[in-house]
Scaffold this motif. Sequence first.
Motif, PDB file in Angstrom:
ATOM      1  N   ASP A  50     -12.487  -1.336   7.855  1.00 36.21           N
ATOM      2  CA  ASP A  50     -12.981  -1.960   6.623  1.00 36.21           C
ATOM      3  C   ASP A  50     -12.243  -3.248   6.301  1.00 36.21           C
ATOM      4  OD1 ASP A  50     -14.963  -0.082   6.211  1.00 36.21           O
ATOM      5  OD2 ASP A  50     -13.731   1.171   4.904  1.00 36.21           O
ATOM      6  N   THR A  51     -10.936  -3.259   6.538  1.00 37.49           N
ATOM      7  CA  THR A  51     -10.148  -4.468   6.303  1.00 37.49           C
ATOM      8  C   THR A  51     -10.630  -5.601   7.199  1.00 37.49           C
ATOM      9  OG1 THR A  51      -8.203  -3.229   5.607  1.00 37.49           O
ATOM     10  CG2 THR A  51      -7.825  -5.451   6.433  1.00 37.49           C
ATOM     11  N   ILE A  52     -10.836  -5.296   8.452  1.00 39.21           N
ATOM     12  CA  ILE A  52     -11.292  -6.331   9.387  1.00 39.21           C
ATOM     13  C   ILE A  52     -12.722  -6.745   9.062  1.00 39.21           C
ATOM     14  CG2 ILE A  52     -11.794  -6.830  11.813  1.00 39.21           C
ATOM     15  CD1 ILE A  52      -9.325  -5.103  12.485  1.00 39.21           C
ATOM     16  N   LYS A  53     -13.581  -5.804   8.698  1.00 37.93           N
ATOM     17  CA  LYS A  53     -14.957  -6.142   8.316  1.00 37.93           C
ATOM     18  C   LYS A  53     -14.992  -7.084   7.117  1.00 37.93           C
ATOM     19  CE  LYS A  53     -17.814  -2.768   7.685  1.00 37.93           C
ATOM     20  NZ  LYS A  53     -18.511  -1.476   7.550  1.00 37.93           N
ATOM     21  N   SER A  54     -14.025  -6.940   6.220  1.00 36.58           N
ATOM     22  CA  SER A  54     -13.994  -7.748   4.994  1.00 36.58           C
ATOM     23  C   SER A  54     -13.269  -9.075   5.157  1.00 36.58           C
ATOM     24  CB  SER A  54     -13.321  -6.952   3.873  1.00 36.58           C
ATOM     25  OG  SER A  54     -14.061  -5.786   3.589  1.00 36.58           O
ATOM     26  N   ALA A  55     -12.735  -9.329   6.328  1.00 34.08           N
ATOM     27  CA  ALA A  55     -12.005 -10.580   6.577  1.00 34.08           C
ATOM     28  C   ALA A  55     -12.955 -11.772   6.506  1.00 34.08           C
ATOM     29  CB  ALA A  55     -11.342 -10.531   7.948  1.00 34.08           C
ATOM     30  N   PRO A  56     -12.410 -12.960   6.262  1.00 38.67           N
ATOM     31  CA  PRO A  56     -13.256 -14.159   6.249  1.00 38.67           C
ATOM     32  C   PRO A  56     -14.018 -14.301   7.571  1.00 38.67           C
ATOM     33  CG  PRO A  56     -11.059 -14.682   5.434  1.00 38.67           C
ATOM     34  CD  PRO A  56     -11.005 -13.280   5.978  1.00 38.67           C
ATOM     35  N   SER A  57     -15.282 -14.658   7.465  1.00 37.08           N
ATOM     36  CA  SER A  57     -16.124 -14.817   8.658  1.00 37.08           C
ATOM     37  C   SER A  57     -15.664 -15.984   9.512  1.00 37.08           C
ATOM     38  CB  SER A  57     -17.579 -15.059   8.263  1.00 37.08           C
ATOM     39  OG  SER A  57     -18.124 -13.909   7.690  1.00 37.08           O
ATOM     40  N   PHE A  58     -15.817 -15.828  10.805  1.00 37.84           N
ATOM     41  CA  PHE A  58     -15.557 -16.889  11.775  1.00 37.84           C
ATOM     42  C   PHE A  58     -16.910 -17.368  12.259  1.00 37.84           C
ATOM     43  CE2 PHE A  58     -15.182 -18.110  16.244  1.00 37.84           C
ATOM     44  CZ  PHE A  58     -14.251 -19.125  16.148  1.00 37.84           C
ATOM     45  N   ARG A  59     -17.167 -18.682  12.121  1.00 29.35           N
ATOM     46  CA  ARG A  59     -18.481 -19.200  12.472  1.00 29.35           C
ATOM     47  C   ARG A  59     -18.475 -20.089  13.719  1.00 29.35           C
ATOM     48  NH1 ARG A  59     -17.382 -19.204   7.754  1.00 29.35           N
ATOM     49  NH2 ARG A  59     -18.337 -18.797   5.821  1.00 29.35           N
ATOM     50  N   THR A  60     -17.529 -21.012  13.805  1.00 27.33           N
ATOM     51  CA  THR A  60     -17.523 -21.965  14.924  1.00 27.33           C
ATOM     52  C   THR A  60     -16.116 -22.143  15.467  1.00 27.33           C
ATOM     53  OG1 THR A  60     -17.097 -23.960  13.619  1.00 27.33           O
ATOM     54  CG2 THR A  60     -19.403 -23.293  13.820  1.00 27.33           C
ATOM     55  N   ASP A  61     -16.029 -22.561  16.717  1.00 23.01           N
ATOM     56  CA  ASP A  61     -14.719 -22.773  17.335  1.00 23.01           C
ATOM     57  C   ASP A  61     -13.908 -23.861  16.640  1.00 23.01           C
ATOM     58  OD1 ASP A  61     -14.994 -20.764  19.188  1.00 23.01           O
ATOM     59  OD2 ASP A  61     -15.749 -22.075  20.759  1.00 23.01           O
ATOM     60  N   ARG A  62     -14.572 -24.753  15.917  1.00 25.61           N
ATOM     61  CA  ARG A  62     -13.833 -25.797  15.181  1.00 25.61           C
ATOM     62  C   ARG A  62     -12.886 -25.193  14.152  1.00 25.61           C
ATOM     63  NH1 ARG A  62     -18.329 -28.815  12.717  1.00 25.61           N
ATOM     64  NH2 ARG A  62     -19.667 -27.381  13.805  1.00 25.61           N
ATOM     65  N   GLU A  63     -13.210 -24.011  13.665  1.00 25.82           N
ATOM     66  CA  GLU A  63     -12.380 -23.383  12.636  1.00 25.82           C
ATOM     67  C   GLU A  63     -10.986 -23.022  13.135  1.00 25.82           C
ATOM     68  OE1 GLU A  63     -15.494 -21.360   9.583  1.00 25.82           O
ATOM     69  OE2 GLU A  63     -15.272 -20.383  11.533  1.00 25.82           O
ATOM     70  N   ILE A  64     -10.824 -22.811  14.447  1.00 22.26           N
ATOM     71  CA  ILE A  64      -9.478 -22.469  14.929  1.00 22.26           C
ATOM     72  C   ILE A  64      -8.525 -23.655  14.877  1.00 22.26           C
ATOM     73  CG2 ILE A  64     -10.244 -20.540  16.360  1.00 22.26           C
ATOM     74  CD1 ILE A  64      -9.893 -22.343  18.799  1.00 22.26           C
ATOM     75  N   LEU A  65      -9.074 -24.840  14.623  1.00 21.69           N
ATOM     76  CA  LEU A  65      -8.241 -26.035  14.459  1.00 21.69           C
ATOM     77  C   LEU A  65      -8.180 -26.504  13.009  1.00 21.69           C
ATOM     78  CD1 LEU A  65      -9.465 -27.974  17.618  1.00 21.69           C
ATOM     79  CD2 LEU A  65      -7.411 -26.572  17.368  1.00 21.69           C
ATOM     80  N   ASP A  66      -8.847 -25.787  12.121  1.00 21.46           N
ATOM     81  CA  ASP A  66      -8.916 -26.143  10.707  1.00 21.46           C
ATOM     82  C   ASP A  66      -7.798 -25.424   9.950  1.00 21.46           C
ATOM     83  OD1 ASP A  66      -9.488 -26.374   7.993  1.00 21.46           O
ATOM     84  OD2 ASP A  66     -11.624 -25.981   8.228  1.00 21.46           O
ATOM     85  N   ALA A  67      -6.782 -26.169   9.560  1.00 23.77           N
ATOM     86  CA  ALA A  67      -5.612 -25.576   8.906  1.00 23.77           C
ATOM     87  C   ALA A  67      -5.980 -24.823   7.629  1.00 23.77           C
ATOM     88  CB  ALA A  67      -4.571 -26.646   8.610  1.00 23.77           C
ATOM     89  N   SER A  68      -6.912 -25.331   6.844  1.00 27.68           N
ATOM     90  CA  SER A  68      -7.259 -24.649   5.591  1.00 27.68           C
ATOM     91  C   SER A  68      -7.973 -23.317   5.871  1.00 27.68           C
ATOM     92  CB  SER A  68      -8.097 -25.541   4.683  1.00 27.68           C
ATOM     93  OG  SER A  68      -9.332 -25.858   5.284  1.00 27.68           O
ATOM     94  N   TYR A  69      -8.813 -23.286   6.890  1.00 26.27           N
ATOM     95  CA  TYR A  69      -9.459 -22.020   7.262  1.00 26.27           C
ATOM     96  C   TYR A  69      -8.413 -21.016   7.756  1.00 26.27           C
ATOM     97  CZ  TYR A  69     -12.037 -18.520   9.854  1.00 26.27           C
ATOM     98  OH  TYR A  69     -12.506 -17.321  10.325  1.00 26.27           O
ATOM     99  N   LEU A  70      -7.523 -21.472   8.636  1.00 26.40           N
ATOM    100  CA  LEU A  70      -6.480 -20.584   9.154  1.00 26.40           C
ATOM    101  C   LEU A  70      -5.570 -20.096   8.032  1.00 26.40           C
ATOM    102  CD1 LEU A  70      -5.591 -22.434  12.470  1.00 26.40           C
ATOM    103  CD2 LEU A  70      -6.978 -20.357  12.192  1.00 26.40           C
ATOM    104  N   ASP A  71      -5.297 -20.959   7.057  1.00 20.75           N
ATOM    105  CA  ASP A  71      -4.502 -20.545   5.899  1.00 20.75           C
ATOM    106  C   ASP A  71      -5.218 -19.452   5.109  1.00 20.75           C
ATOM    107  OD1 ASP A  71      -2.478 -22.332   6.526  1.00 20.75           O
ATOM    108  OD2 ASP A  71      -3.082 -23.812   5.012  1.00 20.75           O
ATOM    109  N   SER A  72      -6.532 -19.580   4.947  1.00 22.47           N
ATOM    110  CA  SER A  72      -7.287 -18.570   4.196  1.00 22.47           C
ATOM    111  C   SER A  72      -7.292 -17.234   4.937  1.00 22.47           C
ATOM    112  CB  SER A  72      -8.715 -19.033   3.894  1.00 22.47           C
ATOM    113  OG  SER A  72      -9.507 -19.051   5.061  1.00 22.47           O
TER     114      SER A  72
END
Length: 86
Positions: A50-72
């Motif tokens: 349930d914890t993993i299901k509720s985690a922020p969604s990952f949509r595109t590979d660009r997000e792994i380089l987005d510091a604000s997304y990684l911070d969230s």
Amino acid sequence: MDRQADDAPRRHLIVDMGVWAFGKSVLVPAGLVTHIDSEAQKITVASTRDTIKSAPSFRTDREILDASYLDSVAAYYLGLPRRQAT
């Protein structure tokens, strides 16, 4: 697990939720991994489904380089109580 990202600023696994949450992928910090059984192709993490299901969604590979997304993502997991893997 769909794949891992060793070359990203923060190490993590990209998990395709498959039957748990159709069409959703999430990042799971590598620090949550407690055991890898390569023969059985099973990864155990110190978290609930349930914890993993509720985690922020990952949509595109660009997000792994987005510091604000990684911070969230980090803030989400850091805000949860740790549990022992079962």
